[in-house]
Design an enzyme around this catalytic site. Sequence first.
Site, mmCIF file in Angstrom:
data_model
loop_
_atom_site.group_PDB
_atom_site.id
_atom_site.type_symbol
_atom_site.label_atom_id
_atom_site.label_comp_id
_atom_site.label_asym_id
_atom_site.label_seq_id
_atom_site.Cartn_x
_atom_site.Cartn_y
_atom_site.Cartn_z
ATOM 1 N N ARG A 1 1.523 4.400 -3.104
ATOM 2 C CA ARG A 1 1.365 5.769 -2.879
ATOM 3 C C ARG A 1 2.563 6.541 -3.047
ATOM 4 O O ARG A 1 2.442 7.669 -3.636
ATOM 5 C CB ARG A 1 0.853 5.760 -1.433
ATOM 6 C CG ARG A 1 -0.436 5.549 -1.367
ATOM 7 C CD ARG A 1 -1.002 5.160 0.218
ATOM 8 N NE ARG A 1 -2.299 5.014 0.555
ATOM 9 C CZ ARG A 1 -3.083 3.685 0.243
ATOM 10 N NH1 ARG A 1 -2.487 2.821 -0.452
ATOM 11 N NH2 ARG A 1 -4.367 3.662 0.513
ATOM 12 N N SER B 1 0.778 -1.245 -0.101
ATOM 13 C CA SER B 1 -0.122 0.143 0.189
ATOM 14 C C SER B 1 0.886 1.302 -0.111
ATOM 15 O O SER B 1 0.613 2.177 -0.539
ATOM 16 C CB SER B 1 -0.888 0.102 1.361
ATOM 17 O OG SER B 1 -1.801 -0.793 1.117
ATOM 18 N N ASP C 1 -7.521 -7.648 4.556
ATOM 19 C CA ASP C 1 -6.792 -8.173 3.943
ATOM 20 C C ASP C 1 -6.513 -9.488 4.830
ATOM 21 O O ASP C 1 -6.117 -10.478 4.040
ATOM 22 C CB ASP C 1 -5.556 -7.636 3.374
ATOM 23 C CG ASP C 1 -5.940 -6.613 2.362
ATOM 24 O OD1 ASP C 1 -7.023 -6.535 1.989
ATOM 25 O OD2 ASP C 1 -5.200 -5.618 2.159
HETATM 26 C C1 S3P Z 1 -5.915 -0.887 0.099
HETATM 27 C C2 S3P Z 1 -6.873 -0.716 0.632
HETATM 28 C C3 S3P Z 1 -7.820 -1.925 0.742
HETATM 29 C C4 S3P Z 1 -6.903 -3.302 0.872
HETATM 30 C C5 S3P Z 1 -6.103 -3.464 -0.239
HETATM 31 C C6 S3P Z 1 -5.278 -2.246 -0.303
HETATM 32 C C7 S3P Z 1 -4.871 0.356 -0.237
HETATM 33 O O1 S3P Z 1 -8.900 -1.926 0.022
HETATM 34 O O2 S3P Z 1 -8.070 -4.231 0.791
HETATM 35 O O3 S3P Z 1 -5.397 -4.514 -0.335
HETATM 36 O O4 S3P Z 1 -3.781 0.365 -0.339
HETATM 37 O O5 S3P Z 1 -5.547 1.259 -0.019
HETATM 38 P P1 S3P Z 1 -10.154 -1.066 0.166
HETATM 39 O O6 S3P Z 1 -9.801 0.465 0.384
HETATM 40 O O7 S3P Z 1 -10.912 -1.085 -1.212
HETATM 41 O O8 S3P Z 1 -10.975 -1.577 1.414
#
Ligand code: S3P
Length: 425
Positions: free
Chosen positions: A26, A22, A314
């Site tokens: 970003r 994540s 997750d």
């Molecule tokens: C993520 C947010 C989550 C997660 C995904 C990564 C992110 O999804 O399930 O693996 O990096 O912002 P959602 O925001 O749709 O719940």
Amino acid sequence: MIKIEPKRKSIKTEIRVNGDKSISHRVAIFSAMSKGISEIENFSSARDCYSTIKCLSALGIEIKIEKTIKIKGAGIRGFKEPIDILDAENSGTTIRLLSGLLAGQPFFSVLTGDNSLRRRPMDRIIVPLSLMGAEFWARENNKFPPIAIKGRYPLKPIDYKLPIASAQVKSALIIAGLLAEGESKITEPLPSRDHTERLLPAFGVRLIKSENTVIVYGNQELEGQRVYVPGDFSSASFFITAGLIVPDSEILIKDVGLNPGRIGLLNVIKRMGGEIEVYHKEDILNEPVGDVLVKSSQLKGTVVSKEEIPILIDEVPLIAVLGAYAEGETVVKGAEELRVKESDRIRAIVTEFKKLGVNIEEFPDGFIVSGPSIPNGGIVESYNDHRIAMALAIAGLSARDSIYINNEECVSISFPDFWDIMSKL
Ligand code: S3P
């Protein structure tokens, strides 16, 4: 197909996992939006993050992939109209965050993805980004990719309440907010991971964050940075679970991100009676980072409620694994979001666990596991979903017999070293 043989001996080891997925997405996007050059160390090796890198390159951003990743930022308005369709492949974070960016670029672009991504709902970003003044076209009444975008600059600011907690949607709107005129306010029903809110100030952005609300001001410059990405807690979770269920084990996971919006699984493990210690060592990019030590434990069932889901979204498949090895009932409720991930993760874990003889029942919004219900051997499917493949593999470490997993290559979506670490165990 891969074979998982149950571990008959204890696991005593120290593990490092890949850079956080994540945060890597970003950091790549914010570096591209910056003035100047950014250098990223420990960028995630996840295939998903390279989907973001490829899309940014197609938008005219210069990126050098060496031991570190160097990105020459173009400023918030310096992106070029892509000459072809942008392919986010399997990555929900790529398509949703880039939609926020492209909504505010005054050109035409199209985003698509693989079979799985083209079935995932995009109306959740299309609706608010359209309110900000961008134009969208997507399949089935503006719901599914491909998504065509006619962006505009500046966007109109927004005051928006998300119907569901989602860090991806929130982040798309924060990015669009940077390309809007004035102040945008984004409110979530429950707090989700806040990497965007922690990272943007590290790139020089001014925003205000309270528990469920973010206020972001438009037309701000980002400045390129040198950054180090901490280890991925979601990758670490697989080995945290392994340490709990393989008898007489002790696993130390080093230098992993401990963002409060990510580590909900730790609270669940503690309620289940799991022996786990967390050592917060430092803050990197405004993110807490440390080590996690886990020991095999006698687990007992627990109830995971709707309020907890966003901070362990997750890790839900791993709660099913823990439930199978725990005494009593483990219940997950309010997790209907799992049905629109890379696969329908509720259906996937229940179906495959049933094949292994696990006592599990499906609800529309979760499941109940009555344990202990140690998995038998058998052949199971990954649904081409990395987290399903890895959860089944971990379940197999203490199963009664070998488990064979079909389409196991998908783990590279988030954790390319997973099978290597497994074979070293
Ligand atoms: C993520 C947010 C989550 C997660 C995904 C990564 C992110 O999804 O399930 O693996 O990096 O912002 P959602 O925001 O749709 O719940």
